[in-house]
Design an enzyme around this catalytic site. Structure first.
Site, PDB file in Angstrom:
ATOM      1  N   ASN A  37       0.812  -1.220   0.000  1.00  0.00           N
ATOM      2  CA  ASN A  37       0.000   0.000   0.000  1.00  0.00           C
ATOM      3  C   ASN A  37       0.847   1.273   0.000  1.00  0.00           C
ATOM      4  OD1 ASN A  37      -2.330   1.474   0.072  1.00  0.00           O
ATOM      5  ND2 ASN A  37      -2.958   0.852   2.141  1.00  0.00           N
ATOM      6  N   HIS A 122     -14.824  -4.565  10.773  1.00  0.00           N
ATOM      7  CA  HIS A 122     -14.535  -3.265  11.388  1.00  0.00           C
ATOM      8  C   HIS A 122     -15.827  -2.518  11.671  1.00  0.00           C
ATOM      9  CE1 HIS A 122     -10.246  -2.438   9.666  1.00  0.00           C
ATOM     10  NE2 HIS A 122     -10.368  -3.676  10.111  1.00  0.00           N
ATOM     11  N   ARG A 147     -14.124  -5.377  15.398  1.00  0.00           N
ATOM     12  CA  ARG A 147     -13.123  -4.395  15.818  1.00  0.00           C
ATOM     13  C   ARG A 147     -13.813  -3.053  16.035  1.00  0.00           C
ATOM     14  NH1 ARG A 147      -8.052  -2.024  12.230  1.00  0.00           N
ATOM     15  NH2 ARG A 147      -9.399  -0.217  11.964  1.00  0.00           N
ATOM     16  N   TYR A 159      -7.096   7.984  12.292  1.00  0.00           N
ATOM     17  CA  TYR A 159      -6.759   6.913  11.356  1.00  0.00           C
ATOM     18  C   TYR A 159      -7.512   5.637  11.702  1.00  0.00           C
ATOM     19  CZ  TYR A 159      -4.182   3.676   8.482  1.00  0.00           C
ATOM     20  OH  TYR A 159      -3.872   2.734   7.545  1.00  0.00           O
ATOM     21  N   GLU A 236      -4.430  -4.399  19.217  1.00  0.00           N
ATOM     22  CA  GLU A 236      -3.476  -4.619  18.135  1.00  0.00           C
ATOM     23  C   GLU A 236      -2.475  -3.475  18.038  1.00  0.00           C
ATOM     24  OE1 GLU A 236      -5.531  -4.824  14.385  1.00  0.00           O
ATOM     25  OE2 GLU A 236      -3.728  -4.264  13.303  1.00  0.00           O
ATOM     26  N   GLU A 262       1.089  -6.885  11.283  1.00  0.00           N
ATOM     27  CA  GLU A 262       0.694  -6.658   9.892  1.00  0.00           C
ATOM     28  C   GLU A 262       1.825  -6.037   9.072  1.00  0.00           C
ATOM     29  OE1 GLU A 262      -2.760  -4.163  10.636  1.00  0.00           O
ATOM     30  OE2 GLU A 262      -1.672  -2.417   9.945  1.00  0.00           O
ATOM     31  N   HIS A 312      -3.805 -10.194   9.023  1.00  0.00           N
ATOM     32  CA  HIS A 312      -4.244  -8.923   8.460  1.00  0.00           C
ATOM     33  C   HIS A 312      -5.127  -9.207   7.240  1.00  0.00           C
ATOM     34  CE1 HIS A 312      -2.640  -4.886   6.616  1.00  0.00           C
ATOM     35  NE2 HIS A 312      -3.783  -4.696   7.216  1.00  0.00           N
ATOM     36  N   ASP A 316      -6.468  -3.414   1.265  1.00  0.00           N
ATOM     37  CA  ASP A 316      -5.273  -3.307   0.402  1.00  0.00           C
ATOM     38  C   ASP A 316      -4.629  -4.668   0.151  1.00  0.00           C
ATOM     39  OD1 ASP A 316      -4.839  -2.495   3.269  1.00  0.00           O
ATOM     40  OD2 ASP A 316      -2.744  -2.811   2.728  1.00  0.00           O
ATOM     41  N   GLU A 339      -8.947 -11.243   9.797  1.00  0.00           N
ATOM     42  CA  GLU A 339      -9.596  -9.964   9.492  1.00  0.00           C
ATOM     43  C   GLU A 339     -10.256 -10.052   8.110  1.00  0.00           C
ATOM     44  OE1 GLU A 339      -6.863  -6.690   9.128  1.00  0.00           O
ATOM     45  OE2 GLU A 339      -8.396  -5.225   9.657  1.00  0.00           O
ATOM     46  N   TRP A 402       1.473   7.112  12.334  1.00  0.00           N
ATOM     47  CA  TRP A 402       0.132   7.046  11.748  1.00  0.00           C
ATOM     48  C   TRP A 402      -0.871   7.958  12.434  1.00  0.00           C
ATOM     49  CZ3 TRP A 402      -0.999   1.398  10.025  1.00  0.00           C
ATOM     50  CH2 TRP A 402      -0.052   1.043   9.065  1.00  0.00           C
TER      51      TRP A 402
HETATM   52  C1  CS2 Z   1      -5.206  -1.764   9.644  1.00  0.00           C
HETATM   53  C2  CS2 Z   1      -5.106  -1.417   8.185  1.00  0.00           C
HETATM   54  O1  CS2 Z   1      -6.585  -3.551   9.081  1.00  0.00           O
HETATM   55  C3  CS2 Z   1      -5.814  -3.101   9.908  1.00  0.00           C
HETATM   56  O2  CS2 Z   1      -5.581  -3.630  10.976  1.00  0.00           O
HETATM   57  O3  CS2 Z   1      -4.107  -1.511  10.421  1.00  0.00           O
HETATM   58  O4  CS2 Z   1      -5.974  -0.358   8.014  1.00  0.00           O
HETATM   59  C4  CS2 Z   1      -3.761  -0.932   7.700  1.00  0.00           C
HETATM   60  O5  CS2 Z   1      -3.517   0.308   8.269  1.00  0.00           O
HETATM   61  C5  CS2 Z   1      -3.727  -0.847   6.213  1.00  0.00           C
HETATM   62  O6  CS2 Z   1      -3.972  -2.128   5.710  1.00  0.00           O
HETATM   63  C6  CS2 Z   1      -2.390  -0.304   5.744  1.00  0.00           C
HETATM   64  O7  CS2 Z   1      -2.154  -0.618   4.429  1.00  0.00           O
HETATM   65 MG    MG Z   2      -3.918  -2.869  11.993  1.00  0.00          MG
END
Ligand code: CS2
Ligand code: MG
Length: 402
Positions: A37, A122, A147, A159, A236, A262, A312, A316, A339, A402
Site C-alpha cells: 500500500n 470493522h 473491531r 486513522y 493490536e 501486519e 491482516h 489493500d 480480518e 500514523w
Molecule cells: C489496519 C489497516 O486492518 C488493519 O488492521 O491496520 O488499516 C492498515 O492500516 C492498512 O492495511 C495499511 O495498508
Molecule cells: Mg492494523
C-alpha cells in the site's frame, strides 16, 4: 512443467493492486498478490526488472527451492518490497500446484483443521452512539468478532475510522493527508467506548481494537489495564514493534491479549515476540510475509509458544491474498481469527473468486488451486493512480506514528 511467462499487472479498481501472473508450458497458470500500500510501483519494478527474468524456464513444481533461490540469491534479504515480491511468486506457484493436483490448496497444506474461518469486521463511527448501530449490523450479519474504532472527541480525524456502509480505504490523496493526534484524549476515550459496547452486546461478542502503533509501552500497559473489565479479545499494534523487547513491559502490567504483525515481513521480525510469549496473536499475512511457504513457517513457530494466527485482511490485501490466507487459516492447528473487509464491486470484478462468507465464517472454495483469478481485460480498464496513507502529528506539530 516450466514457467513460460510472468506478467506483473498494476491496476486500480477502486484502489491499487499489484498482481503477478505465472504461465506454464502445460497451459496452467497461477496468480499471486504483490500489493504494498502506497509503495506499489516499487514491488512492480522489483518483480519485472529483477525477478521475472529469473523465473522463465524454471520448474514450476519447485516451490521451496524457488523461494530459497529468490531469498538467499538476492543477497539483500528481507524488507517489505523484497518479501512482497517473493510472496507473489510463492503464492502463484501454490496456485499452480493445486491446479495440477486437482486439489484446493488447503488440502496440500494438510487438510482442514476446522469447518470455517472465523472472521472479524470493522465497526467504526465518529461517535459511540453511531458505533453501537454499526456493531448491531455486524451482529445481524452473523459476525462473532468486531473491531471497534471511533473518532476521539477533540481530534478532527482519526486513522482507521471508516465510514459505515462504504469500502474501507485509508490511502487516499495524491500526497499524504495529515491528522493530529493526542494520546491523552485517546486513553481517556477508548475505555468508555468498550464499556458502552459491552453493556449493549453482553459478554460473548469478541471485541477488538487497533492502536496503530501510537503508544509507548507504559501507555499501552495503561490502555490494556483500563480495558480489562471489558475483556477485549485483543488490542493490536499497541506500540511500534521494531523493539521487540518493548513488549515485556506491557506484558508485566496487563492480561489484555496483544496482537501484532501486519507490517512484519519475516520470521525474524517476530521471533523474539513469539519465543518469549510476549504476544498472543501474530498478524502477519501472505503478501507481506513471503507467501504461503514463509507464513506457514511463522505460524508453526507460533504454535510452539501458544501464539495464534490473526492475519491482516484489510482492503489493500487483494482477493488473491485473502484466498491464500483462507487456505492457510483452514489448515493450521493454531488459527485464531482472520480480518475480513469486503472489497469494492470493481475489485471483485477484476478478481473473480469463489470464497464465500456465511454467518461469521469465510470458506475458501473447493476449486483446485486458490479459487481466485485475475481478469486482465477488466484490470486494464483501471489504470494505476498514486495514493498515500495519511501521516499523524502531535498537537505541537511533532511527527507521530500514523
Ligand atoms: C489496519 C489497516 O486492518 C488493519 O488492521 O491496520 O488499516 C492498515 O492500516 C492498512 O492495511 C495499511 O495498508
Ligand atoms: Mg492494523
Amino acid at each position: 512443467m516450466r514457467i513460460t511467462a510472468a506478467r506483473v499487472v498494476v491496476s486500480c479498481p477502486g484502489r491499487n493492486f499489484v498482481t503477478l501472473k505465472l504461465e506454464t508450458d502445460e497451459g496452467v497458470h497461477g496468480v499471486g498478490d504483490a500489493t504494498l500500500n502506497g509503495r506499489e510501483l516499487a514491488v512492480a519494478s522489483y518483480l519485472t526488472d529483477h525477478v521475472v527474468p529469473l523465473l522463465i524456464g524454471r520448474d514450476a513444481a519447485r516451490i521451496e527451492d524457488t523461494w530459497q533461490y529468490l531469498y538467499q540469491g538476492a543477497y539483500w534479504r528481507r524488507g517489505p518490497v523484497t518479501m512482497a515480491a517473493i510472496a507473489a511468486v510463492d503464492t502463484a506457484l501454490w496456485d499452480i500446484k493445486g491446479k495440477v493436483a486437482g486439489l484446493p490448496v488447503y488440502q496440500l497444506l494438510g487438510g482442514r483443521s476446522r469447518d470455517g474461518v472465523t472472521v472479524y469486521g470493522h465497526a467504526s463511527a465518529e461517535t459511540t452512539d453511531q458505533l453501537l448501530v454499526d456493531v448491531e449490523g455486524f451482529v445481524a450479519r452473523g459476525y462473532k468478532a468486531v473491531r471497534l474504532q471511533t473518532g476521539i472527541p477533540g481530534l478532527a480525524a482519526t486513522y482507521g475510522v471508516g465510514t459505515p456502509g462504504t469500502t474501507y480505504e485509508p490511502a487516499k490523496a495524491d500526497l499524504p493527508e495529515e491528522a493530529v493526534w493526542s494520546t491523552e484524549r485517546y486513553l481517556t476515550h477508548v475505555p468508555a467506548v468498550f464499556e458502552a459496547v459491552r453493556k449493549e452486546f453482553g459478554p460473548h461478542l469478541r471485541l477488538l481494537h487497533d492502536v496503530h502503533h501510537r503508544l509507548t509501552p507504559i501507555e499501552a500497559a495503561r490502555l490494556g489495564k483500563s480495558l480489562e473489565p471489558y475483556t477485549p479479545y485483543w488490542i493490536e499494534d499497541p506500540v511500534r514493534a521494531e523493539l521487540q523487547a518493548g513488549f515485556r513491559l506491557i506484558r508485566q502490567h496487563t492480561t489484555t491479549p496483544l496482537a501484532v504483525g501486519e507490517v512484519f515481513n519475516s520470521i525474524w521480525d517476530c521471533e523474539q515476540l513469539i519465543r518469549e510469549q510476549l504476544i498472543d496473536f501474530i498478524r502477519a499475512t501472505v503478501v507481506h510475509a513471503g507467501g504461503i511457504s514463509h507464513l506457514r513457517r511463522i505460524f508453526d513457530l507460533a504454535a510452539l509458544y501458544h501464539v495464534r494466527s490473526g492475519s491482516h485482511g484489510a482492503t489493500d490485501l487483494s482477493p488473491v491474498c485473502l484466498a491464500a490466507a483462507l487456505h492457510l487459516d483452514l489448515a493450521i492447528p493454531n488459527f485464531g481469527l482472520q480480518e475480513y473487509l469486503p472489497h469494492s464491486a470493481e475489485t471483485d470484478t477484476v478478481f473473480p473468486h469463489s470464497y464465500t462468507f456465511e454467518d461469521g465464517y469465510l470458506h475458501p472454495s473447493e476449486e483446485p488451486g486458490l479459487g481466485v483469478d485475475l481478469d486482465e481485460e477488466a484490470a486494464a480498464a483501471y489504470p494505476y493512480r498514486p495514493a498515500y496513507l495519511p501521516v499523524n502529528r502531535l498537537e505541537d506539530g511533532t511527527m507521530h506514528s500514523w
